[in-house]
Design an enzyme around this catalytic site. Sequence first.
Site, PDB file in Angstrom:
ATOM      1  N   HIS A  18       0.844  -1.209   0.000  1.00 23.75           N
ATOM      2  CA  HIS A  18       0.000   0.000   0.000  1.00 23.75           C
ATOM      3  C   HIS A  18       0.877   1.256   0.000  1.00 23.75           C
ATOM      4  O   HIS A  18       0.606   2.231  -0.699  1.00 23.75           O
ATOM      5  CB  HIS A  18      -0.907   0.031   1.241  1.00 23.75           C
ATOM      6  CG  HIS A  18      -1.885  -1.102   1.330  1.00 23.75           C
ATOM      7  ND1 HIS A  18      -1.932  -1.963   2.404  1.00 23.75           N
ATOM      8  CD2 HIS A  18      -2.861  -1.509   0.479  1.00 23.75           C
ATOM      9  CE1 HIS A  18      -2.902  -2.849   2.208  1.00 23.75           C
ATOM     10  NE2 HIS A  18      -3.472  -2.607   1.050  1.00 23.75           N
ATOM     11  N   LYS A  42     -17.226  -7.270   7.010  1.00 22.22           N
ATOM     12  CA  LYS A  42     -15.881  -7.843   7.181  1.00 22.22           C
ATOM     13  C   LYS A  42     -15.575  -7.950   8.681  1.00 22.22           C
ATOM     14  O   LYS A  42     -16.123  -7.217   9.484  1.00 22.22           O
ATOM     15  CB  LYS A  42     -14.830  -6.959   6.508  1.00 22.22           C
ATOM     16  CG  LYS A  42     -14.707  -7.213   5.006  1.00 22.22           C
ATOM     17  CD  LYS A  42     -13.350  -6.737   4.480  1.00 22.22           C
ATOM     18  CE  LYS A  42     -13.065  -7.289   3.098  1.00 22.22           C
ATOM     19  NZ  LYS A  42     -11.756  -6.856   2.584  1.00 22.22           N
ATOM     20  N   ARG A  91      -2.270  -5.662  -8.541  1.00 23.86           N
ATOM     21  CA  ARG A  91      -1.090  -6.480  -8.248  1.00 23.86           C
ATOM     22  C   ARG A  91      -0.859  -7.548  -9.309  1.00 23.86           C
ATOM     23  O   ARG A  91       0.254  -7.924  -9.596  1.00 23.86           O
ATOM     24  CB  ARG A  91      -1.242  -7.153  -6.880  1.00 23.86           C
ATOM     25  CG  ARG A  91      -1.181  -6.191  -5.727  1.00 23.86           C
ATOM     26  CD  ARG A  91      -1.728  -6.816  -4.483  1.00 23.86           C
ATOM     27  NE  ARG A  91      -3.131  -7.166  -4.660  1.00 23.86           N
ATOM     28  CZ  ARG A  91      -3.844  -7.883  -3.833  1.00 23.86           C
ATOM     29  NH1 ARG A  91      -3.300  -8.372  -2.746  1.00 23.86           N
ATOM     30  NH2 ARG A  91      -5.121  -8.133  -4.071  1.00 23.86           N
TER      31      ARG A  91
HETATM   32  N1  COA Z   1      -0.282  -4.174  -1.576  1.00 28.31           N
HETATM   33  C1  COA Z   1      -0.643  -5.136  -0.737  1.00 28.31           C
HETATM   34  N2  COA Z   1      -1.893  -5.617  -0.614  1.00 28.31           N
HETATM   35  C2  COA Z   1      -2.820  -5.055  -1.399  1.00 28.31           C
HETATM   36  C3  COA Z   1      -2.519  -4.031  -2.316  1.00 28.31           C
HETATM   37  C4  COA Z   1      -1.189  -3.590  -2.388  1.00 28.31           C
HETATM   38  N3  COA Z   1      -0.800  -2.641  -3.233  1.00 28.31           N
HETATM   39  N4  COA Z   1      -3.653  -3.690  -2.946  1.00 28.31           N
HETATM   40  C5  COA Z   1      -4.619  -4.464  -2.456  1.00 28.31           C
HETATM   41  N5  COA Z   1      -4.113  -5.299  -1.526  1.00 28.31           N
HETATM   42  C6  COA Z   1      -4.849  -6.343  -0.764  1.00 28.31           C
HETATM   43  C7  COA Z   1      -5.394  -5.817   0.520  1.00 28.31           C
HETATM   44  O1  COA Z   1      -4.443  -5.912   1.562  1.00 28.31           O
HETATM   45  C8  COA Z   1      -6.559  -6.734   0.745  1.00 28.31           C
HETATM   46  O2  COA Z   1      -6.105  -7.931   1.317  1.00 28.31           O
HETATM   47  P1  COA Z   1      -7.084  -8.848   2.199  1.00 28.31           P
HETATM   48  O3  COA Z   1      -8.249  -9.225   1.320  1.00 28.31           O
HETATM   49  O4  COA Z   1      -6.203  -9.961   2.522  1.00 28.31           O
HETATM   50  O5  COA Z   1      -7.497  -7.989   3.362  1.00 28.31           O
HETATM   51  C9  COA Z   1      -7.047  -7.062  -0.657  1.00 28.31           C
HETATM   52  O6  COA Z   1      -5.978  -6.752  -1.524  1.00 28.31           O
HETATM   53  C10 COA Z   1      -8.270  -6.289  -1.030  1.00 28.31           C
HETATM   54  O7  COA Z   1      -7.923  -4.924  -1.078  1.00 28.31           O
HETATM   55  P2  COA Z   1      -8.719  -3.731  -0.440  1.00 28.31           P
HETATM   56  O8  COA Z   1      -8.158  -2.515  -1.076  1.00 28.31           O
HETATM   57  O9  COA Z   1      -8.711  -3.754   1.038  1.00 28.31           O
HETATM   58  O10 COA Z   1     -10.126  -3.975  -1.059  1.00 28.31           O
HETATM   59  P3  COA Z   1     -11.484  -4.313  -0.425  1.00 28.31           P
HETATM   60  O11 COA Z   1     -12.087  -5.222  -1.410  1.00 28.31           O
HETATM   61  O12 COA Z   1     -11.447  -4.738   0.989  1.00 28.31           O
HETATM   62  O13 COA Z   1     -12.154  -2.871  -0.425  1.00 28.31           O
HETATM   63  C11 COA Z   1     -13.142  -0.880  -1.411  1.00 28.31           C
HETATM   64  C12 COA Z   1     -12.325  -2.155  -1.612  1.00 28.31           C
HETATM   65  C13 COA Z   1     -13.006  -0.331  -0.024  1.00 28.31           C
HETATM   66  C14 COA Z   1     -12.557   0.099  -2.385  1.00 28.31           C
HETATM   67  C15 COA Z   1     -14.606  -1.192  -1.770  1.00 28.31           C
HETATM   68  O14 COA Z   1     -15.073  -2.263  -1.011  1.00 28.31           O
HETATM   69  C16 COA Z   1     -15.509   0.008  -1.558  1.00 28.31           C
HETATM   70  O15 COA Z   1     -15.482   0.935  -2.322  1.00 28.31           O
HETATM   71  N6  COA Z   1     -16.317  -0.002  -0.496  1.00 28.31           N
HETATM   72  C17 COA Z   1     -17.257   1.075  -0.184  1.00 28.31           C
HETATM   73  C18 COA Z   1     -18.691   0.727  -0.609  1.00 28.31           C
HETATM   74  C19 COA Z   1     -18.894   1.030  -2.068  1.00 28.31           C
HETATM   75  O16 COA Z   1     -18.757   2.145  -2.543  1.00 28.31           O
HETATM   76  N7  COA Z   1     -19.264  -0.019  -2.804  1.00 28.31           N
HETATM   77  C20 COA Z   1     -19.474   0.070  -4.217  1.00 28.31           C
HETATM   78  C21 COA Z   1     -18.168  -0.113  -4.964  1.00 28.31           C
HETATM   79  S1  COA Z   1     -18.509  -0.536  -6.616  1.00 28.31           S
END
Ligand code: COA
Length: 160
Positions: A18, A42, A91
């Site tokens: 990140h 979650k 990634r």
């Molecule tokens: N380096 C390391 N890990 C990374 C990374 C990076 N550059 N980019 C992503 N990851 C990993 C994260 O650590 C996470 O790991 P985990 O699943 O083991 O916890 C995984 O990839 C998912 O990434 P994350 O960015 O946390 O995505 P998410 O799916 O949890 O959340 C949001 C994505 C918050 C952007 C999305 O859920 C959201 O917008 N939520 C708000 C509600 C909304 O608007 N919904 C409609 C969207 S269409």
Amino acid sequence: MTRHAIYPGSFDPVTNGHLDIVRRCRPLFDRVTVAVAVNPSKHPMFSVSERLQMLSETFAEFDHVEVASFSGLLVNFARDRQAQAIVRGLRAVSDFEYELQMALMNRRLAGTIETIFLMPSEEYTYLSSSIIKGVALAGGDVSSLVPPGVETLLKKKAHR
Ligand code: COA
């Protein structure tokens, strides 16, 4: 006009992957807000306030990088903050389908906010917060994969 990007995620916990994405997007924007998504479905290891604290420490030395949390729709948060862009890291090919779905849905909800994808350094392409938690809880060394403060907090959780 101030160019402002939101970098959203769960950040449970923030990793060097990140951090790498924030480093890359910082020169492209005047302001970057790293935003913790509060997702009731979650079950995070770290509370929202713990995650905000970790992010604040991680980005303390970065100019024009703020941290915040949000619940509800990401695009509403971005609009409220007058951000023009959402930054996401890609990634691997496996990230693409989910990210494309989200980007297109967000565009449908808010057509003026662009999603920008950045590729992390290849040394972080296999990282995820879950894999780091798994290794740390089993006593493995994650010191080169997370900011120092995060490693300390992970060790505390592992010894509970
Ligand atoms: N380096 C390391 N890990 C990374 C990374 C990076 N550059 N980019 C992503 N990851 C990993 C994260 O650590 C996470 O790991 P985990 O699943 O083991 O916890 C995984 O990839 C998912 O990434 P994350 O960015 O946390 O995505 P998410 O799916 O949890 O959340 C949001 C994505 C918050 C952007 C999305 O859920 C959201 O917008 N939520 C708000 C509600 C909304 O608007 N919904 C409609 C969207 S269409």
